[in-house]
Design a protein around this motif. Structure first.
Motif, PDB file in Angstrom:
ATOM      1  N   SER A  12       0.858  -1.183   0.000  1.00  0.00           N
ATOM      2  CA  SER A  12       0.000   0.000   0.000  1.00  0.00           C
ATOM      3  C   SER A  12       0.894   1.232   0.000  1.00  0.00           C
ATOM      4  O   SER A  12       2.086   1.145   0.341  1.00  0.00           O
ATOM      5  CB  SER A  12      -0.877  -0.013   1.258  1.00  0.00           C
ATOM      6  OG  SER A  12      -1.515   1.232   1.472  1.00  0.00           O
ATOM      7  N   ASP A  13       0.327   2.390  -0.338  1.00  0.00           N
ATOM      8  CA  ASP A  13       1.103   3.610  -0.119  1.00  0.00           C
ATOM      9  C   ASP A  13       1.361   3.794   1.376  1.00  0.00           C
ATOM     10  O   ASP A  13       2.352   4.410   1.774  1.00  0.00           O
ATOM     11  CB  ASP A  13       0.419   4.838  -0.736  1.00  0.00           C
ATOM     12  CG  ASP A  13      -0.935   5.177  -0.127  1.00  0.00           C
ATOM     13  OD1 ASP A  13      -1.567   4.297   0.493  1.00  0.00           O
ATOM     14  OD2 ASP A  13      -1.379   6.330  -0.293  1.00  0.00           O
TER      15      ASP A  13
ATOM     16  N   ASP B  30       0.496   6.687   8.145  1.00  0.00           N
ATOM     17  CA  ASP B  30      -0.895   6.925   7.768  1.00  0.00           C
ATOM     18  C   ASP B  30      -1.747   6.954   9.029  1.00  0.00           C
ATOM     19  O   ASP B  30      -2.168   5.915   9.532  1.00  0.00           O
ATOM     20  CB  ASP B  30      -1.385   5.839   6.810  1.00  0.00           C
ATOM     21  CG  ASP B  30      -2.508   6.318   5.917  1.00  0.00           C
ATOM     22  OD1 ASP B  30      -3.239   7.236   6.331  1.00  0.00           O
ATOM     23  OD2 ASP B  30      -2.656   5.787   4.802  1.00  0.00           O
TER      24      ASP B  30
ATOM     25  N   THR C  93      -2.775   3.620  -3.568  1.00  0.00           N
ATOM     26  CA  THR C  93      -3.466   4.484  -2.617  1.00  0.00           C
ATOM     27  C   THR C  93      -4.936   4.056  -2.598  1.00  0.00           C
ATOM     28  O   THR C  93      -5.266   2.915  -2.945  1.00  0.00           O
ATOM     29  CB  THR C  93      -3.289   5.971  -2.994  1.00  0.00           C
ATOM     30  OG1 THR C  93      -3.808   6.777  -1.920  1.00  0.00           O
ATOM     31  CG2 THR C  93      -4.004   6.335  -4.280  1.00  0.00           C
ATOM     32  N   SER C  94      -5.830   4.944  -2.241  1.00  0.00           N
ATOM     33  CA  SER C  94      -7.257   4.623  -2.171  1.00  0.00           C
ATOM     34  C   SER C  94      -7.765   4.083  -3.506  1.00  0.00           C
ATOM     35  O   SER C  94      -7.561   4.704  -4.555  1.00  0.00           O
ATOM     36  CB  SER C  94      -8.050   5.876  -1.797  1.00  0.00           C
ATOM     37  OG  SER C  94      -7.562   6.436  -0.597  1.00  0.00           O
TER      38      SER C  94
ATOM     39  N   ILE D 110      -5.175  13.446  -3.306  1.00  0.00           N
ATOM     40  CA  ILE D 110      -4.595  12.767  -4.474  1.00  0.00           C
ATOM     41  C   ILE D 110      -4.441  13.775  -5.615  1.00  0.00           C
ATOM     42  O   ILE D 110      -5.441  14.337  -6.078  1.00  0.00           O
ATOM     43  CB  ILE D 110      -5.489  11.587  -4.915  1.00  0.00           C
ATOM     44  CG1 ILE D 110      -5.663  10.590  -3.762  1.00  0.00           C
ATOM     45  CG2 ILE D 110      -4.896  10.893  -6.138  1.00  0.00           C
ATOM     46  CD1 ILE D 110      -6.673   9.496  -4.032  1.00  0.00           C
TER      47      ILE D 110
ATOM     48  N   ARG E 134       4.719   2.354  -6.718  1.00  0.00           N
ATOM     49  CA  ARG E 134       3.607   3.209  -6.318  1.00  0.00           C
ATOM     50  C   ARG E 134       2.575   3.262  -7.444  1.00  0.00           C
ATOM     51  O   ARG E 134       2.938   3.366  -8.611  1.00  0.00           O
ATOM     52  CB  ARG E 134       4.097   4.635  -6.055  1.00  0.00           C
ATOM     53  CG  ARG E 134       4.862   4.826  -4.753  1.00  0.00           C
ATOM     54  CD  ARG E 134       5.162   6.298  -4.565  1.00  0.00           C
ATOM     55  NE  ARG E 134       5.822   6.595  -3.301  1.00  0.00           N
ATOM     56  CZ  ARG E 134       5.177   6.808  -2.155  1.00  0.00           C
ATOM     57  NH1 ARG E 134       3.849   6.761  -2.125  1.00  0.00           N
ATOM     58  NH2 ARG E 134       5.835   7.080  -1.044  1.00  0.00           N
TER      59      ARG E 134
ATOM     60  N   ASP F  53      -0.487   5.608  -7.112  1.00  0.00           N
ATOM     61  CA  ASP F  53      -1.094   6.429  -6.077  1.00  0.00           C
ATOM     62  C   ASP F  53      -1.588   7.795  -6.556  1.00  0.00           C
ATOM     63  O   ASP F  53      -1.834   8.681  -5.740  1.00  0.00           O
ATOM     64  CB  ASP F  53      -0.085   6.611  -4.928  1.00  0.00           C
ATOM     65  CG  ASP F  53       1.174   7.365  -5.361  1.00  0.00           C
ATOM     66  OD1 ASP F  53       1.249   7.818  -6.529  1.00  0.00           O
ATOM     67  OD2 ASP F  53       2.083   7.516  -4.519  1.00  0.00           O
TER      68      ASP F  53
ATOM     69  N   ILE G 229       0.491  10.882  -5.078  1.00  0.00           N
ATOM     70  CA  ILE G 229       0.707  11.172  -3.660  1.00  0.00           C
ATOM     71  C   ILE G 229       2.190  11.070  -3.276  1.00  0.00           C
ATOM     72  O   ILE G 229       2.714  11.880  -2.509  1.00  0.00           O
ATOM     73  CB  ILE G 229      -0.143  10.245  -2.779  1.00  0.00           C
ATOM     74  CG1 ILE G 229      -1.608  10.690  -2.797  1.00  0.00           C
ATOM     75  CG2 ILE G 229       0.359  10.214  -1.345  1.00  0.00           C
ATOM     76  CD1 ILE G 229      -2.536   9.820  -2.002  1.00  0.00           C
TER      77      ILE G 229
END
Length: 257
Positions: free
Chosen positions: A142-143, A149, A186-187, A216, A248, A250, A253
């Motif tokens: 994950s990021d 986080d 990321t998300s 983002i 990445r 993302d 980000i």
């Protein structure tokens, strides 16, 4: 020619959004696909969605249970004789709360799936790939595995651990022509993010989503296809000189750090 023609691929978390989309892309690119997940009903639905794309098999398993991992690895080898691609993808988000409000049981639950599961998958799939002198493994981090986080400490810690396992495994099996890389989304617009949004703001998850997207640079969540296209690249011979790397995905980000 399809990029994965004749390859055999295992996808854990195979009934989830990213896993299922990756299974679809692998099938379209000529692979035989084994989807692994804990929920039989979800697996049956995934198989129904994907079976017209190609040869797909489902196996119910808990990735944190070593016997279950041995079982899906052995069944794959018994049927197809090899494992060419392993998308080590199963994971959970855990409780959304500051570290001081997390319980050790929450921490252990996340680590059991996200770290023990990745480790066990590596342990048993690498044995097969090293023997056949080929293979590509893609671990889902994950990021949050590359930076802090707030609010998801156990998850972030578990995804940092995936990086250490990825780098170590890559060095251990490079001489066997086996590659191991990690991806860092990321998300992504999946069920997991609905859970995180609700955890951040139980009264207004839409506001939480808006705030997350505002972080983002590309101003949107990732979609499952975005992630699966990267996994396809790392699974294919197009990435034959890449191992031990962290990718990445993302929306920009990482450029902030």
């Amino acid at each position: 020619m399809p990029r994965l023609e004749g390859k055999v691929a295992i996808v854990t978390g195979g009934a989830g959004g990213i896993g299922q989309k990756t299974g679809e892309i692998f099938l379209k690119e000529g692979a035989k696909v084994i989807l692994v997940d804990m929920n039989k009903e979800s697996l049956d639905k995934a198989k129904s969605n994907l079976k017209h794309y190609g040869d797909v098999i489902t196996i119910k398993a808990d990735v944190s249970n070593e016997n279950d991992v041995k079982n899906f690895v052995n069944k794959t080898v018994e049927k197809f004789g090899r494992i060419d691609i392993f998308f080590n993808n199963a994971g959970i988000e855990g409780k959304v709360a500051p570290i001081v409000n997390q319980h050790i049981e929450d921490f252990d639950k996340v680590f059991k799936v996200n770290v023990h599961g990745v480790f066990l998958g590596l342990k048993h799939v690498l044995a097969v790939m090293s023997k056949q002198k080929s293979g590509s493994i893609i671990n889902t981090s994950s990021d949050a595995g590359l930076s802090g986080d707030p609010g998801i400490g156990p998850y972030a810690a578990s995804k940092h651990a995936v990086v250490g396992l990825t780098k170590t495994a890559a060095l251990e099996v490079a001489s066997d022509n086996v590659r191991v890389n990690s991806i860092h989304p990321t998300s992504v617009n999946t069920r997991m993010m609905r859970s995180i949004e609700s955890g951040i703001n139980p009264e207004n998850d839409s506001k939480a989503k808006e705030e997350l997207m505002n972080e983002i640079p590309l101003d949107r969540y990732g979609e499952t296809r975005d992630i699966s296209n990267l996994v396809l690249f790392l699974a294919s011979d197009d990435s034959s000189f890449i191992t031990g790397s962290q990718y990445r995905i993302d929306g920009g980000i990482g450029a902030k750090h």
